[in-house]
Design a protein around this motif. Sequence first.
Motif: not given
Length: 445
Positions: A63-85
Amino acid sequence: MSPQDQMPLDGVHRSVVVVGGGQAGLSMSYCLTQRGLDHLVLEKTAVGNEWRERRWDSFCLVTPNRQCSLPGFPYAGPDPHGFMLRDKVVAYLEDYARSFGPPLLEGTAATRLLRRRSGGFEIRTNRGVLTADQVVLATGPYQVPLIPRMAERLPEGVMRLHSSEYRNPGRLPAGAVLVVGTGQSGCQIAEDLHLAGRTVHLATGSAPRVARFYRGRDVVDWLEDMGYYARGVDEFDDADAVRLRANHYVTGRDGGRDIDLRAFARDGMRLYGRLTGIGGGVLRFADDLKQNLDRADAVSESIKDSIDSYITAQQIVAPVEARYSPVWEPPAATNTIDLEASGITSVIWATGFGQDHRWIEVPVFDGRGYPTHGRGVTSCEGLYFLGLPWQYTWGSGRFGGVAADAEYLAEQITAGPVREVRWLAGTPVNAWPRDEEWIAPRTVA
């Protein structure tokens, strides 16, 4: 180790104890912290350990990085449509824990959970016994690696390991590799070996597949816009069956792409039907390879049908894309192979995980051992589950949906053990147990 991690637990009492310090447990802790509720989080190893120790080296999210959205801590990296290793996932969880400083005890394993006659719960651990008014079980669904008993019939000298133990092709002995299972792990590990130039034999199963991209966008983006990820499990006629469905196989590797088993076969991978037996150094397979491939393709195409309908209904301008055309068809079925003659020296069992709830001595499980609950709220006052697949939505067991479930449970916990339980057509969600030990839920006046 921090002083907190060394604190003795005998006699300690907290309003809430959260068992499990992964993404679900940390999310629960964040929501409780925001509400000022005193609590402890017990983690048997360390934050991120499941991702660090039970994923292979090239593992990445599907799932794309932008869907990493834990409470109070949404993904804020440079590649929201990428896939974290894998290592980035571990870092994301570690950073999350540091962001709000949860009352976390690492290296603390819960070994027994009991309901106290006087109310509340007793939690026995490797560091003592503590009590709590309420307990959230956030231990996840992937607790016990499942390997079929037929593995015992493999000849000595053949390496056998579960997918959770696989790291990279270089750790396997020279020779061909058999991967059993075509869920997400099996397909991605088979690809990892295939790209490394290993000879791969793949025993297929019934898991469906999905395209990575279609009509100019990630399929995840289309499905999100279509409201699929927001659908509650109680909107389905077959809720229990939905919870047990295999995940669609796809990959986020190298920016994301389809996993097409037919293309693997075209390029040299050996495909078979379901593995049915082992004996005398010979593997036996069901004659269902074509059926497995056809069904997986049909699911992928049906998802595209839904996207096409949505685009038409919403009058969206999107590029037209040709539909998938099979690049390989199975020849006459090969139902047996000889391990020695085929040069197979390793077998990887990508056969999934099971849950081990034997340490939970509270009657909240059905006949299959699955926890009975309505959106994580069990029939036992003050006991909750968090992070289960399809606990309420598709994202419940993932980084994208656990936040909503944690917020919901935090509201129930704040209200106290006595709460209103939501019923559907006279039956509580997912069906409460019907044995004599059932603790009937009370309702708020």
